[in-house]
Scaffold this active site. Structure first.
Site, PDB file in Angstrom:
ATOM      1  N   ALA A 168     -39.267 -19.336  39.956  1.00  0.00           N
ATOM      2  CA  ALA A 168     -40.444 -18.801  38.720  1.00  0.00           C
ATOM      3  C   ALA A 168     -41.858 -18.013  39.589  1.00  0.00           C
ATOM      4  O   ALA A 168     -42.470 -18.996  40.658  1.00  0.00           O
ATOM      5  CB  ALA A 168     -40.868 -19.802  38.530  1.00  0.00           C
ATOM      6  N   SER A 201     -40.372 -23.467  42.284  1.00  0.00           N
ATOM      7  CA  SER A 201     -40.897 -22.760  41.797  1.00  0.00           C
ATOM      8  C   SER A 201     -41.382 -21.644  43.455  1.00  0.00           C
ATOM      9  O   SER A 201     -40.951 -22.215  43.990  1.00  0.00           O
ATOM     10  CB  SER A 201     -42.559 -23.978  41.520  1.00  0.00           C
ATOM     11  N   ASP A 202     -42.565 -20.801  42.967  1.00  0.00           N
ATOM     12  CA  ASP A 202     -42.486 -20.202  44.490  1.00  0.00           C
ATOM     13  C   ASP A 202     -43.373 -21.203  44.894  1.00  0.00           C
ATOM     14  O   ASP A 202     -44.478 -21.793  44.753  1.00  0.00           O
ATOM     15  CB  ASP A 202     -42.876 -18.581  44.671  1.00  0.00           C
ATOM     16  N   TRP A 203     -43.240 -21.077  46.185  1.00  0.00           N
ATOM     17  CA  TRP A 203     -44.414 -21.653  47.178  1.00  0.00           C
ATOM     18  C   TRP A 203     -45.520 -21.970  46.865  1.00  0.00           C
ATOM     19  O   TRP A 203     -46.423 -21.422  46.520  1.00  0.00           O
ATOM     20  CB  TRP A 203     -44.417 -21.636  48.323  1.00  0.00           C
ATOM     21  N   ALA A 254     -47.143 -22.342  43.387  1.00  0.00           N
ATOM     22  CA  ALA A 254     -47.402 -21.650  42.754  1.00  0.00           C
ATOM     23  C   ALA A 254     -47.474 -22.827  41.563  1.00  0.00           C
ATOM     24  O   ALA A 254     -48.323 -22.289  40.301  1.00  0.00           O
ATOM     25  CB  ALA A 254     -46.027 -20.694  42.401  1.00  0.00           C
TER      26      ALA A 254
END
Ligand code: BGC
Length: 829
Positions: free
Chosen positions: A202, A239-241, A243
Site C-alpha cells: 500500500a 504498508s510502504d515503509w 507509510a
C-alpha cells in the site's frame, strides 16, 4: 518457453483453516505479528512452527537484509529496460533470477515489481516502472511476478495505487476517477493479482477515487472492496515503509502488515484498540491468516522452502537483457556494427562513458560486486583497438564524493549524551553518507574526517547535511543550523539529497585537511536514529572548455567514436521529481561538437526516463541504453560488435520539447494531484495533440528492415481478437521484430476512449529474406470499458479497427473486426 499456469485462486478453504490456527493464538502474539520485528522481517511464532518472514527491495535486484557488511547483489537492468524488450519470456526469466537472488540473500519476499504508470516523464521513479501504457505494464509485471513465484519466493507488487510521482509523496492526494483508475492505474495490479501475486504494498499517497479519500494504507474501498473483493486478492497488504499513520482506520481498512518495526502505529495501540472493541478480533484473525498463507507459500510455516530450479548464468541474463532492451532510435546510413578485428582506435566520450549510470537512486539501490565500464567492455570485444576515454564535460552539479581511500582518510565519531558528555569514540573504516543505528543515549555525534590534499590549487570541499549541525572545514566555519528533522530525512526529496555549502581550500604543498562536524542525532522513526553527511570534493582540474576540446580532438582522430551521455544520481531518483527534461551540464554541446568532426559517431543515451535530444536528427546512430545494470560495458560492446541485436522498443513516448509533454509534472495543487487527463495518458495524449513527438511509443529500429505483408483479425473465443500477421525481414541481418497491434473505434457519445490504444503484441526472430507468421492476441479486457454506474466491465459491441505496425505511428496494415451485435449497438457484458 511454456509458462506455468495461473496460481490457483481457490484459497478460501485454506484461509479458513489458517484462521482457525490464528484463533488458537494469544491476542498479544497475533498483534505483534502484524508489525515488523525490524526493518525487514516479521516475527517468528515457534508454537505454530512459523519462522521469520523476510522482505527486501526490489526492483533492480535483491539487496539483502543489511545484516552482512559489504553484501553485494546482482544489479539487473532497470525495469524500463526490461519492458523495452517487449518480451514475456525475458520478464519471466528476470523474475526467476530475482527469486534465486532472493534465496541467496535469505529473502522470502521481493519488494517488486513496481507497476505504477509512467504518467509524467519527470517522475522520479519513472525508471522503476515499466511503461506509460497499462497493458505493457500489466504483461511485463505479471510475468515478473510469475517468474519470482515460480521459484517459491513471493513478489510484492507496489505501490497500490496512483503513486505515480514523488513530490510531497507522503501527503499528496491523487484524485483519479473510477473509470480511469480501472482502465489505467489499477489494470497492472489486476493483472498481477490474476497472475497469483502473494503480496501487495500500500502506497504513501492518499487517493480520492470519488468513493473515498483516504491514505492508501487505510483506504477501505480500494483495499477491501476493490483489491480483496473485486480483484479477488488473497495475499497480504503490507504498508510502504513508515507509510501508516493511523491505528484503527488502517486496521479496519484492509492493511495486513505495518512495516517496518518495532514501534509504529499498531503494536500496543492496536492491542488497546482491540481490547476496547474498536477493532474486532476477526479482523486480526483475518490478517494473521493471510500472513500464515504467505508464510506457507514461501516455506516459512509448515512446508519446506521450494528448491530453486532456475540454474542459468544470471550475469549472462543481465548482459543479454541490457543489450536486448536497448532501443535503436536512429539508424541512418552509418555502419553501426563493427568487426571485432576492425577498429584500430576507439574514442569513448562523455560523462556517462567514464561513469556509466547503471541504476537510479533510492530504495531500489543494490550494490554489485563489479560494474563493467564501457571501456572494459569495448576493450574486451575489440582487442586490437586502442581505446581512449574523455569525459568531455562534467554533468554533475555537486562535487564527486570525497575519495576516502586514496586520500588516506581517518574518520572518527565521538558519541555525546544529552548533557554533552563524551560516551565513546569510534574509528570508522568507511563512510557512505550516513551513520545509522545510533543508540538512544547518543544525542549528538562529532564527526572528524582528516584526509590528504596533494594537488596544488584550489580544492572545493562540500558537506551536504541535514538537521541541527555545525561544520568547519580546515578550521573555518562552513555551515550551521538549529533546525531538527525527523523521518523526512529518508522520505523527503528536498531533504534527503543535501547539497551543502562549499569551502574553498587552497593547497600550496601537500597537507592534511580536517572536516569537523557536530550533528544532533535524527530520529527517523522506523529507520532508526542516524546522522547524515555527504562528503564531497572537487580537485583542481582542466576547465570545461579544455575538457570539451580534448574530447573533440580524440573523436577527430579515432576510427570509431562512441559518445555516452545521460542522467545521473542527482537527476533520476526516488524522493524527488525532475524539474527539467534537459540533459545535465554541457552534454548537448558535447554531442553537437563531436558530430561536427565525427558524423558517424554512435550516440548512446544512458538514462531511464525521457530527456530532450536536440541533436537527434543530426546523428546517424542513436541508441537508448537505459540504466543497464552491472554488465553495462559488455552490453554496449555486444551491440556494437553485432553479437546481439538491440531490439528494444520504447515503452514510452520521447518528447520533442518540454512544452509539448501532455502531463508535464505531478505537482500537487493545494495537496491534490489531479489526474484530469483521464485515460489519455502518454502516447494516447500525444495522438490527440497536433505535435509529433521526437520518437513515438513502440519505436525501435534494430539493425534490419521489415515488410508487413498482410494481417487478418478474427474474434477470439474469450471475446477478444486474434490477429495474424506475416512479416518478412528485408534487411541483411537476422533481427527480432516486435509486432504491435493497436485498436481504435469510432467515437460513441458518452463513452470516453483513447483515440488509439495498444491491444496486444508479440515478437519473432527472423533470418534475412525469411517471412514469419506472428499471432497477436488482443485479450477481451483490452476492448472493454469500465462502466461506472454498474461498477462492471462492459464490452461495447462495435467494429474495432486493428492497426498493425512497428510503433503507434508507424502503422503498416489496418484491418477491422466486429465484436458483439453491431446492428443494434447492444453491449455484450
Ligand atoms: C519505497 C518502497 C520500498 C521501501 C523499502 C520505500 O521508501 O517507497 O518502494 O520498497 O521504501 O525500502
Amino acid at each position: 518457453m511454456t509458462l506455468p499456469s495461473l496460481a490457483s485462486r481457490h484459497t478460501s478453504a485454506e484461509l479458513d483453516d489458517l484462521r482457525a490456527i490464528a484463533r488458537t493464538l494469544p491476542l498479544e502474539d497475533k498483534v505483534a505479528l502484524l508489525t515488523g520485528l525490524n526493518m525487514w522481517s516479521l516475527r517468528a511464532i515457534d508454537s505454530i512452527g512459523l519462522r521469520e518472514v523476510t522482505f527486501s527491495d526490489g526492483p533492480v535486484g535483491v539487496r539483502g537484509l543489511g545484516l552482512i557488511e559489504g553484501e553485494t547483489s546482482i544489479l539487473f537492468p532497470s525495469p524500463s529496460a526490461i519492458s523495452a524488450a517487449w518480451d514475456r519470456n525475458l520478464a519471466f526469466e528476470v523474475g526467476q533470477a530475482f527469486a534465486r537472488e532472493a534465496r541467496g540473500h535469505g529473502v522470502d519476499v521481493v519488494l517488486a515489481p513496481q507497476v505504477n504508470i509512467q504518467r509524467t516523464p519527470v517522475a522520479g521513479r519513472h525508471f522503476e516502472c515499466y511503461s506509460e501504457d497499462p497493458y505493457l505494464t500489466s504483461v511485463v509485471g505479471a510475468h515478473v511476478v510469475r517468474g519470482i513465484q515460480d521459484q517459491g519466493v513471493a513478489a510484492c507488487i507496489k505501490h497500490f495505487v496512483a503513486n505515480d510521482s514523488e513530490t510531497d509523496r507522503t501527503t499528496a492526494t491523487s484524485r483519479v476517477d473510477s473509470k480511469t483508475l480501472h482502465e489505467v492505474y489499477l489494470a497492472p495490479f489486476d493483472a498481477a493479482v490474476q497472475a497469483g501475486a502473494w503480496s501487495i504494498m500500500a502506497a504513501y499517497n492518499q487517493t480520492d477515487d470519488g468513493t473515498e479519500s483516504s491514505p492508501m494504507t487505510a483506504h477501505s474501498h480500494l483495499l477491501t472492496d476493490v483489491l480483496k473483493g473485486e480483484l479477488g486478492f488473497d495475499g497480504v497488504v503490507v504498508s510502504d515503509w513508515v507509510a501508516t499513520r493511523t491505528t484503527v482506520q488502517s486496521a479496519l481498512g484492509g492493511l495486513d502488515i505495518v512495516m517496518p518495526g518495532p514501534g509504529g502505529p499498531w503494536e500496543g495501540k492496536l492491542l488497546a484498540a482491540v481490547e476496547a472493541g474498536l477493532v474486532p478480533d476477526e479482523v486480526i484473525d483475518n490478517q494473521v491468516a493471510r500472513i500464515l498463507l504467505l508464510a506457507r507459500r514461501v516455506g516459512a510455516l509448515d512446508l519446506p522452502i521450494k528448491a530453486i530450479s532456475y540454474a542459468a548464468d544470471v550475469r549472462e541474463l543481465v548482459r543479454r537483457a541490457a543489450a536486448r532492451g536497448t532501443v535503436v532510435l536512429r539508424n541512418e546510413g552509418a555502419q553501426p556494427v563493427w568487426d571485432r578485428e576492425a577498429p584500430a582506435s576507439i574514442a569513448l566520450i562523455g560523462p556517462n562513458a567514464v561513469r556509466p549510470h547503471v541504476l537510479g537512486g533510492g530504495s531500489s539501490t543494490v550494490h554489485p560486486e563489479h560494474v563493467v565500464t564501457p571501456e572494459e567492455g569495448l576493450a574486451a570485444r575489440f582487442p586490437r583497438a586502442n581505446v581512449v576515454v574523455h569525459r568531455g564535460c562534467d554533468s554533475r552539479m555537486l562535487a564527486p564524493q570525497l575519495d576516502l581511500a586514496s586520500r588516506r582518510a581517518v574518520i572518527e565519531a565521538t558519541h555525546r549524551g544529552a548533557d554533552g558528555r563524551v560516551l565513546r569514540i569510534e574509528k570508522l573504516d568507511s563512510w557512505d553518507g550516513w551513520l545509522r543505528g545510533l543508540p538512544v543515549e547518543t544525542a549528538s555525534i562529532d564527526l572528524n574526517v582528516d584526509f590528504d590534499l596533494d594537488e596544488p590549487g584550489t580544492h572545493a570541499i562540500q558537506v551536504g547535511t541535514v538537521g541541527a549541525h555545525r561544520i568547519e572545514v580546515d578550521s573555518v566555519p562552513l555551515s550551521s543550523s538549529s533546525t531538527e528533522v525527523g523521518v523526512e530525512v529518508i522520505l523527503d526529496s528536498s531533504i534527503n539529497n543535501p547539497e551543502g555549502a562549499v569551502a574553498s581550500v587552497v593547497i600550496d604543498a601537500p597537507r592534511r585537511v580536517r572536516i569537523a562536524c557536530s550533528h544532533v542525532v535524527i530520529d527517523a522513526e522506523g529507520y532508526g536514529r542516524l546522522i547524515r553527511a555527504e562528503l564531497r570534493h572537487r580537485a583542481p582540474g582542466p576547465s570545461g572548455d579544455e575538457e570539451l576540446i580534448a574530447a573533440v580532438v580524440a573523436a577527430t582522430a579515432a576510427e570509431m567514436t562512441v559518445v555516452i551521455v545521460g542522467t545521473n544520481e542527482e537527476v533520476e531518483s526516488e524522493g524527488w521529481d525532475r524539474t527539467t527534461l534537459a540533459l545535465p551540464g554541457r552534454q548537448n554541446e558535447l554531442v553537437e561538437r563531436v558530430l561536427d568532426v565525427a558524423p558517424d559517431a554512435v550516440i548512446v543515451v544512458n538514462a531511464g526516463a525521457p530527456v530532450i535530444l536536440p541533436w537527434l536528427k543530426r546523428a546517424r546512430t542513436v541508441l537508448w541504453g537505459w540504466f543497464p545494470g552491472q554488465e553495462a560495458g559488455h552490453a554496449i560492446a555486444d551491440i556494437l560488435a553485432g553479437v546481439i541485436e538491440p531490439s528494444g522498443r520504447l515503452p514510452w513516448t520521447l518528447p520533442d520539447s518540454e512544452n509539448h509533454v501532455p502531463v508535464p509534472d505531478g505537482l500537487p495543487v493545494n495537496g491534490v494531484v489531479d489526474y484530469a487527463e483521464g485515460v489519455h495518458v502518454g502516447y494516447r495524449a500525444w495522438e490527440r495533440a497536433t505535435h509529433a513527438p521526437a520518437a513515438p511509443f513502440g519505436h525501435g529500429l534494430g539493425w534490419t528492415t521489415w515488410n508487413y505483408l498482410d494481417a487478418t483479425a478474427l474474434p477470439a473465443d474469450d471475446g477478444g481478437v486474434t490477429v495474424t500477421v506475416n512479416v518478412s525481414n528485408t534487411g541483411n541481418r537476422t533481427g527480432r521484430e516486435v509486432v504491435q497491434a493497436y485498436v481504435s473505434t469510432t467515437p460513441e457519445p458518452g463513452l470516453e476512449r483513447p483515440v488509439i490504444w495498444l491491444g496486444g503484441f508479440d515478437s519473432v526472430q527472423v533470418a534475412p529474406g525469411e517471412t514469419a507468421v506472428v499471432t497477436v492476441e488482443i485479450p477481451r479486457r483490452q476492448l472493454e470499458v469500465w462502466d461506472v454506474p454498474s461498477c462492471a466491465w462492459k464490452l461495447p459491441a462495435r467494429t474495432y479497427m486493428i492497426h498493425v505496425g512497428r510503433s503507434v505511428t508507424d502503422i503498416r496494415l489496418d484491418t477491422a473486426v466486429q465484436i458483439g451485435d453491431v446492428t443494434t449497438g447492444r453491449s455484450t457484458t
